[in-house]
Design a protein around this motif. Structure first.
Motif, mmCIF file in Angstrom:
data_model
loop_
_atom_site.group_PDB
_atom_site.id
_atom_site.type_symbol
_atom_site.label_atom_id
_atom_site.label_comp_id
_atom_site.label_asym_id
_atom_site.label_seq_id
_atom_site.Cartn_x
_atom_site.Cartn_y
_atom_site.Cartn_z
ATOM 1 N N CYS B 318 0.468 1.837 1.235
ATOM 2 C CA CYS B 318 1.819 1.862 1.859
ATOM 3 C C CYS B 318 2.993 1.841 0.542
ATOM 4 O O CYS B 318 3.817 2.639 1.011
ATOM 5 C CB CYS B 318 2.033 0.830 3.049
ATOM 6 N N GLU B 319 2.607 0.971 -0.325
ATOM 7 C CA GLU B 319 3.726 1.006 -1.405
ATOM 8 C C GLU B 319 3.464 2.345 -2.077
ATOM 9 O O GLU B 319 4.543 2.845 -2.412
ATOM 10 C CB GLU B 319 3.159 -0.305 -2.341
ATOM 11 N N LYS B 320 2.440 2.831 -2.462
ATOM 12 C CA LYS B 320 1.956 4.054 -3.243
ATOM 13 C C LYS B 320 2.782 5.100 -2.472
ATOM 14 O O LYS B 320 3.265 6.292 -2.861
ATOM 15 C CB LYS B 320 0.681 3.762 -3.466
ATOM 16 N N PHE B 321 2.313 5.514 -1.149
ATOM 17 C CA PHE B 321 2.748 6.616 -0.543
ATOM 18 C C PHE B 321 4.099 6.222 0.382
ATOM 19 O O PHE B 321 4.272 7.203 1.248
ATOM 20 C CB PHE B 321 1.607 6.803 0.495
ATOM 21 N N LYS B 322 4.655 5.220 0.249
ATOM 22 C CA LYS B 322 5.868 4.804 0.837
ATOM 23 C C LYS B 322 5.806 5.218 2.511
ATOM 24 O O LYS B 322 6.516 5.901 3.075
ATOM 25 C CB LYS B 322 7.206 5.740 0.259
ATOM 26 N N LYS B 323 4.782 4.329 3.091
ATOM 27 C CA LYS B 323 4.712 4.462 4.289
ATOM 28 C C LYS B 323 4.701 2.863 4.856
ATOM 29 O O LYS B 323 4.792 2.014 4.231
ATOM 30 C CB LYS B 323 3.137 4.860 4.566
ATOM 31 N N PRO B 324 5.150 2.792 6.206
ATOM 32 C CA PRO B 324 5.484 1.701 6.701
ATOM 33 C C PRO B 324 3.934 0.737 7.144
ATOM 34 O O PRO B 324 3.116 1.467 7.304
ATOM 35 C CB PRO B 324 5.961 1.917 8.064
ATOM 36 N N LEU B 325 4.053 -0.334 6.506
ATOM 37 C CA LEU B 325 2.887 -1.256 6.709
ATOM 38 C C LEU B 325 2.723 -1.558 8.310
ATOM 39 O O LEU B 325 3.500 -1.865 8.751
ATOM 40 C CB LEU B 325 2.707 -2.255 5.738
#
Lengths: 400, 329
Positions: B318-325
């Protein structure tokens, strides 16, 4: 064809070609994926002689994908592509040729294996690598920014080997309208191969057929294999001259049914080769006499069938095309090795069109199902072909 | 039997033969595409796949943006050969190394989500002998030329000839016809329209793949179809006829093990979805017998049935692809 080109001008132009060759090798390595893809996509389509249509279709598809100016089949099913020259047809075209057909039967698994520096699979050396390279020429020309004065005709010719008897190229040249400036014929093996002359040949088959026994008392009939053995012995006893250099090759034999039964049929494939056409004819007549004699003595049906004939023809070593090709090969570190070749070359030379046959790479097991070619030498092989085409295009190969 | 979906969402690869059109569609949608090849000892075929895809779909037509190989620990020259032809090669165990390490095709596919960058990911088995770039561009065709299809799956040979009287086999393998098709018929008849649910070639949007769990082994194809079907419906799925595929044949014992894993995955899924209720957990061992002189010897194949959670539950992803966890189940 004759043009007036001064020797001094020739050497300057050839010098320009020679300078570019090592750079070509590197540029070709940079587009290796496309060249290998074409070898794979075409080579994996079976193409035994007389059954080349599927391979021809893929070959044309690859040319078409390369946005080549013209691609089509002629009325003999030879697939042809044309890269239009800058002069709009004012200069005669240059032919680049590879035969499509292979010795491999259609039901053999044609899926190739690639490793770091090799491609392995049936027919890859004879002659799928050359057809793949031929299909890559438009993309190579675009990538290396090459253009020519002459049209470049890319011909994948059918019915070349064995009983095909070079019918594809014969037909193509017979029906081609207008002069042809020169030709390069590509063969997979071997880098360094430079053919510029061909011997006269007659290729034939001797067939022995013995009717199967109808009654029990007829069971000990002559054996077709032993009859052919008699023929072989008499051929081997023929006196052949040292000059003109002449020989008979016994190349194929098959026959029989099973181990414990006398063979009722057998066939012997042979080829007469000589520098002299009259000598070829004389030797053929001698073999015919042998066949007739044995047929009469043993009271069996023994038939001599000619399969193909080629006349002896040659370019001289001092011909500008040969000299330029040798210089190009040496510039690339290739040692030229010359011997007679009975291939498309013979047909071009017989039509008074200067031509050479060049080998593209090294490999092993050429006619086995696990034939294998080396990848890296092929870039040198292609560079030499480009060099010869450029030299032809600049006129250095035109006869004085 | 309603076969509307089959009529509407089944394509032939020749429909996508115009590669410049596909490249333009990709460009227009501003997408990136990754090709992932999961491997385990594929030195005979891996080079071909990389070379042809690179030549045709990267150099000649800018359709694919990256080719990655995720390897399960090959002991032959697979990795070396793949690297020599320019693929980015990853050892599966080195991706997200703090997680417990598993070995299996599904594991490689799941981890590929983390290391690839594409908006669309194409998964291709690495053992295809008659590889052709249609195996990739035809799967991308429905994704790039429609706005509704988000996942496309390969099938081989031709399906029922819809507009003629005579029929031909659909070309499904033994496991498909003996295990998967009967199960689909029993529980999800609509899914029987997917002619070869076990084919190892498929492509889809990252947005889908990241939201579904991945069994680490053979069950990944079956569970992927069930999960996509349950979450988004059949209309986001397409199937594409790629004509013929030549690959290694597996013996009956291997197919038995594959069937065991698929059955286990299937039972697990339908229980979660509330279609059945198992009174106790199923066993984890497949028992096969070998006949040796004087005795019958049992051979036990154990499958734990591990499953990776949706990638959106993994913080690094999620951090790498800027997605909500999203929270794990």
């Amino acid at each position: 064809m004759r043009r007036n080109v001064s020797p001094a001008s020739n050497s300057i132009q050839l010098g320009e070609v020679l300078k570019k060759l090592p750079v070509f090798e590197e540029q070709l390595r940079a587009i290796k994926e496309t060249i290998i893809s074409n070898i794979l996509l075409i080579g994996q389509v079976p193409a035994p002689t007389f059954e080349e249509s599927n391979r021809a279709e893929v070959f044309l598809e690859r040319l078409s994908d390369s946005q080549i100016d013209i691609c089509a089949t002629d009325d003999y099913s030879n697939p042809i592509g044309i890269i239009k020259g800058r002069t709009g047809g004012n200069k005669p075209p240059i032919f680049l040729v590879a035969h499509l057909d292979t010795f491999i039967a259609g039901d053999v698994d044609h899926n190739y294996t690639i490793r770091k520096n090799s491609i392995t699979g049936p027919g890859v050396l004879d002659n799928s690598v050359s057809v793949g390279v031929l299909a890559s020429i438009p993309f190579i020309c675009q990538s290396l920014d090459l253009s020519f004065e002459s049209d470049i005709v890319l011909a994948g010719v059918t019915q070349s080997i064995g009983k095909g008897n070079l019918q594809g190229i014969r037909h193509l040249l017979k029906t081609w309208e207008g002069p042809i400036r020169g030709a390069v014929i590509m063969e997979g093996e071997k880098l360094g191969r430079l053919n510029y002359y061909s011997e006269g040949i007659i290729r034939g088959e001797i067939e022995c057929k013995i009717p199967a026994p109808g009654n029990w008392e007829e069971r000990y009939k002559p054996n077709a294999i032993l009859i052919l053995n008699e023929v072989i012995n008499e051929i081997l006893a023929m006196s052949l001259p040292q000059r003109p250099r002449s020989r008979v090759i016994i190349g194929k034999i098959d026959g029989g049914f099973k181990h414990g039964v006398i063979a009722y049929d057998a066939r012997l494939g042979f080829e007469i080769q000589s520098d002299s056409d009259p000598m070829v004819k004389q030797m053929y007549n001698e073999i015919k006499d042998i066949v007739d004699g044995i047929s009469h003595e043993h009271n069996v049906a023994l038939k001599l069938n000619p399969i193909s004939t080629l006349n002896a023809c040659t370019l001289k070593y001092r011909h500008p095309l040969v000299k330029s090709t040798v210089a190009i090969m040496k510039r690339l570190g290739i040692t030229p090795v010359s011997e007679s070749s009975e291939s498309e070359l013979s047909i071009f030379l017989a039509n008074k069109i200067p031509a050479v046959t060049l080998g593209l790479t090294d490999g092993k097991n050429i006619h086995l199902d696990h034939a294998s070619m080396k990848i890296d030498p092929v870039f040198t092989g292609i560079a030499q072909v480009l060099g010869v085409i450029m030299a032809m295009d600049q006129g250095v190969c035109d006869e004085q | 039997m309603n076969n509307d979906w089959l009529l509407k969402n089944t394509f032939h690869h020749t429909a996508f033969r115009d590669l410049s059109r596909l490249a333009a569609a990709k460009n227009e949608k501003n997408l990136t595409i990754s090709l992932c090849l999961p491997t385990l000892n594929e030195e005979k075929t891996i080079a071909k796949e990389i070379i042809i895809m690179k030549s045709e779909l990267m150099i000649r037509f800018p359709i694919i943006d990256e080719i990655i190989v995720v390897d399960s620990g090959s002991t032959d020259n697979t990795r070396e050969i793949a690297e020599s032809y320019g693929a980015a090669v990853y050892d599966s165990s080195s991706i997200l190394p703090h997680l417990e390490n598993f070995t299996g095709k599904g594991e490689n596919l799941w981890k590929a989500l983390y290391i690839t960058h594409g908006d669309i990911i194409v998964y291709l088995d690495a053992d295809i002998k008659n590889i052709h770039h249609r195996f990739v561009y035809a799967l991308l065709g429905p994704l790039l030329t429609t706005d509704t299809i988000k996942y496309s799956k390969a099938f081989y040979d031709r399906p029922l000839t819809l507009d003629q009287q005579k029929t031909r086999p659909t070309g499904g393998g033994r496991v498909t016809e003996l295990i998967v098709r009967p199960l689909f018929s029993l529980f999800f008849p609509e899914l029987t329209q997917i002619l070869q649910p076990l084919s190892g070639e498929y492509a889809g949007y990252r947005d889908l793949f990241e939201k579904i769990p991945f069994p680490i082994g053979y069950g990944v194809e079956t569970s992927m179809i069930l999960d996509i079907y349950e979450k988004w419906g059949l209309d986001v799925i397409a199937q594409v006829d790629l004509d013929q595929r030549v690959h290694r044949n597996q013996d009956n014992k291997a197919l038995g093990q594959m069937s065991f894993v698929i059955l286990k995955t299937f039972l697990n899924r339908i229980e979660k979805l509330g279609h059945i209720e198992l009174p106790k957990p199923v066993y984890k061992e497949m028992i096969q017998y070998n006949r040796i002189p004087g005795e019958y010897q049992a051979e036990v194949f154990r499958i734990e049935g591990h499953e990776r959670p949706p990638m959106t539950t993994i913080a690094e992803y999620c951090e790498k692809f800027k997605k909500p966890l999203t929270p794990a189940d």
